[in-house]
Design a protein around this motif. Structure first.
Motif, PDB file in Angstrom:
ATOM      1  N   ARG A 108       2.616  12.198  10.817  1.00 27.57           N
ATOM      2  CA  ARG A 108       1.774  13.098  10.270  1.00 27.57           C
ATOM      3  C   ARG A 108       1.188  12.520   8.901  1.00 27.57           C
ATOM      4  NH1 ARG A 108       1.300  18.208  11.670  1.00 27.57           N
ATOM      5  NH2 ARG A 108       0.830  19.003   9.705  1.00 27.57           N
ATOM      6  N   ASN A 109       1.493  11.471   8.702  1.00 29.45           N
ATOM      7  CA  ASN A 109       1.081  10.717   7.657  1.00 29.45           C
ATOM      8  C   ASN A 109       0.126   9.413   8.044  1.00 29.45           C
ATOM      9  OD1 ASN A 109       1.106   8.610   5.110  1.00 29.45           O
ATOM     10  ND2 ASN A 109       2.536  10.361   4.418  1.00 29.45           N
ATOM     11  N   ARG A 110      -1.068   9.558   7.646  1.00 27.93           N
ATOM     12  CA  ARG A 110      -2.177   8.498   7.925  1.00 27.93           C
ATOM     13  C   ARG A 110      -1.892   7.176   7.213  1.00 27.93           C
ATOM     14  NH1 ARG A 110      -8.172  10.253   6.366  1.00 27.93           N
ATOM     15  NH2 ARG A 110      -7.725  12.115   7.897  1.00 27.93           N
ATOM     16  N   SER A 153       0.726  -1.263  -0.108  1.00 24.25           N
ATOM     17  CA  SER A 153       0.133   0.081  -0.020  1.00 24.25           C
ATOM     18  C   SER A 153       0.723   1.185   0.051  1.00 24.25           C
ATOM     19  CB  SER A 153      -1.002  -0.004   1.341  1.00 24.25           C
ATOM     20  OG  SER A 153      -0.233   0.045   2.449  1.00 24.25           O
ATOM     21  N   LEU A 154       2.163   1.342   0.214  1.00 22.48           N
ATOM     22  CA  LEU A 154       3.345   2.229   0.239  1.00 22.48           C
ATOM     23  C   LEU A 154       4.134   2.189  -0.785  1.00 22.48           C
ATOM     24  CD1 LEU A 154       3.899   2.433   4.258  1.00 22.48           C
ATOM     25  CD2 LEU A 154       2.031   3.725   2.912  1.00 22.48           C
ATOM     26  N   CYS A 190      -1.089   3.696   9.246  1.00 21.18           N
ATOM     27  CA  CYS A 190      -1.909   2.695   9.037  1.00 21.18           C
ATOM     28  C   CYS A 190      -1.419   1.293   8.886  1.00 21.18           C
ATOM     29  CB  CYS A 190      -2.968   2.711   8.058  1.00 21.18           C
ATOM     30  SG  CYS A 190      -4.325   4.004   8.429  1.00 21.18           S
ATOM     31  N   ALA A 191      -0.046   1.513   7.944  1.00 18.50           N
ATOM     32  CA  ALA A 191       0.688   0.466   7.460  1.00 18.50           C
ATOM     33  C   ALA A 191       1.268  -0.010   8.666  1.00 18.50           C
ATOM     34  CB  ALA A 191       1.864   0.739   6.461  1.00 18.50           C
ATOM     35  N   PHE A 192       1.982   0.881   9.502  1.00 16.59           N
ATOM     36  CA  PHE A 192       2.639   0.329  10.815  1.00 16.59           C
ATOM     37  C   PHE A 192       1.671  -0.230  11.841  1.00 16.59           C
ATOM     38  CE2 PHE A 192       3.819   1.095  15.048  1.00 16.59           C
ATOM     39  CZ  PHE A 192       5.225   0.829  15.134  1.00 16.59           C
ATOM     40  N   TYR A 193       0.474   0.233  11.852  1.00 15.28           N
ATOM     41  CA  TYR A 193      -0.472  -0.440  12.929  1.00 15.28           C
ATOM     42  C   TYR A 193      -0.905  -1.906  12.212  1.00 15.28           C
ATOM     43  CZ  TYR A 193      -1.101   3.833  15.268  1.00 15.28           C
ATOM     44  OH  TYR A 193      -0.832   5.145  16.015  1.00 15.28           O
ATOM     45  N   LYS A 194      -0.918  -1.972  10.892  1.00 16.45           N
ATOM     46  CA  LYS A 194      -1.420  -3.057  10.244  1.00 16.45           C
ATOM     47  C   LYS A 194      -0.185  -4.197  10.586  1.00 16.45           C
ATOM     48  CE  LYS A 194      -1.052  -3.520   5.780  1.00 16.45           C
ATOM     49  NZ  LYS A 194      -1.626  -3.594   4.273  1.00 16.45           N
ATOM     50  N   VAL A 195       1.280  -3.852  10.373  1.00 22.46           N
ATOM     51  CA  VAL A 195       1.918  -4.629  10.675  1.00 22.46           C
ATOM     52  C   VAL A 195       2.330  -5.116  11.906  1.00 22.46           C
ATOM     53  CG1 VAL A 195       4.751  -4.807  10.642  1.00 22.46           C
ATOM     54  CG2 VAL A 195       3.620  -3.888   8.663  1.00 22.46           C
TER      55      VAL A 195
END
Length: 331
Positions: free
Chosen positions: A298-300, A63-64, A304-309
């Motif tokens: 400051r980057n949604r 996603s990134l 989100c990617a960090f929380y998903k991992v």
């Protein structure tokens, strides 16, 4: 460049008595050296881990895989290199008192520090160019920028390595006959030029020319791009559209402001005083620590990617614990 410096030492061995320099920046706070060492070590480790996490997160999370995050991931690696040029030697000075650095090693550190500094300024320019293109030409952005992304990421390194070479060589060819005490925490241009026994006019002139024609244009380009970005965003009618457009470049704006403001404060009128050392410490060590947190908080999409991992790792760990418990119960 090492061969050139070694040849210079051999050539001037009859007139140059300085074979090493002594870094004295923190000698007057001897009682706080251990505390400063712990702080620098924590900052360095956090900076390395923070930027490495961003790089790996962007590399492995599909996603990134947008162009903006391609540049952010390369910028994270640059930050690791930027801080690693200075901090390991500084830690050695603080914990072991090894504040001596050889002539060649000193100018190699100077060259690497100047190179990474120029590279960072141009990488920030490339990143704002990317954001400018995305906001002003959203329909053509991907098709035009994709073939150029690797070349744009390499370009700052070419500029930095070439531009930093000239002031380094012109400073290295000065006569250093003593004293050899550098009142700074790493080998930088101004402290070295101030130690020269010969006239440093040409070296200072070359340094100013590089600053004027290499570093200053990147700073002015960033300002110009942001003025046009802001004017473009103001023309967007919907509030959501304005917020979305600004959110894509707000992190970069903060990082650029931190970098150039501290850099200007350090180099616009360097005097070697303690406040200059403090500002240099902020510029060279603290700022690279803040950047990964700025891009994260400051980057949604990054959050989100960090929380998903993190969630996937948590679930995977709980599943493994549950399987182990079942196996233990069955046995």
């Amino acid at each position: 460049m090492t061969g050139i410096l070694q040849a210079k030492i051999m050539e001037d061995k009859n007139t140059t008595s300085v074979a090493e320099f002594i870094l004295l920046s923190f000698e007057n706070i001897h009682q706080f050296k251990m505390l400063l060492f712990i702080a620098c070590l924590i900052i360095y480790i956090t900076c390395i881990i923070g930027n490495l996490v961003i790089f790996l997160l962007i590399h492995f999370d599909s996603s990134l895989h947008a162009l903006m995050y391609f540049f952010i991931s390369r910028f994270a690696i640059l930050e690791i290199v930027f801080v690693s040029v200075i901090v390991p030697k500084l830690l050695d000075i603080l914990i072991a008192g090894k504040n001596r650095i050889g002539f060649v090693a000193c100018f190699l550190q100077l060259y690497c520090a100047d190179t990474t500094g120029i590279v960072e300024s141009y990488f920030l320019t490339v990143m704002v160019f990317d954001r400018h293109f995305a906001i002003t030409n959203p329909l053509q952005y991907v098709s035009i920028m994709t073939p150029w992304c690797i070349r744009l990421a390499v370009f700052p390194w070419i500029v930095g390595s070439v531009a930093a070479f000239l002031p380094t060589i012109f400073t290295a060819t000065l006569k250093f006959c003593g004293p050899n005490l550098i009142e700074y925490f790493f080998c930088d241009l101004t402290p070295l030029q101030n130690l020269a026994c010969s006239d440093p006019y040409v070296s200072i002139l070359v340094t100013n020319i590089v600053a004027m024609f290499v570093v200053l244009p990147s700073f002015m380009t960033i300002i110009g791009f942001y003025i046009h970005i802001i004017l473009t965003i103001l023309k967007i009618k919907s509030t959501d559209g304005k917020q979305k457009a600004f959110s894509t470049c707000s992190s970069h704006l903060i990082v650029s402001s931190l970098y150039f403001c501290t850099g200007i404060a350090v180099y616009i009128k360097p005097s070697g005083k303690q406040h200059d050392i403090f500002l240099g410490f902020i510029y060279r060590i603290v700022t690279p620590l803040l950047n990964p947190f700025i891009y994260t908080f400051r980057n949604r999409e990054v959050k989100c990617a960090f929380y998903k991992v993190f969630k996937n790792l948590w679930i995977k760990n709980n599943v493994q614990i549950g399987l182990k418990s079942q196996d233990t119960g069955e046995s």
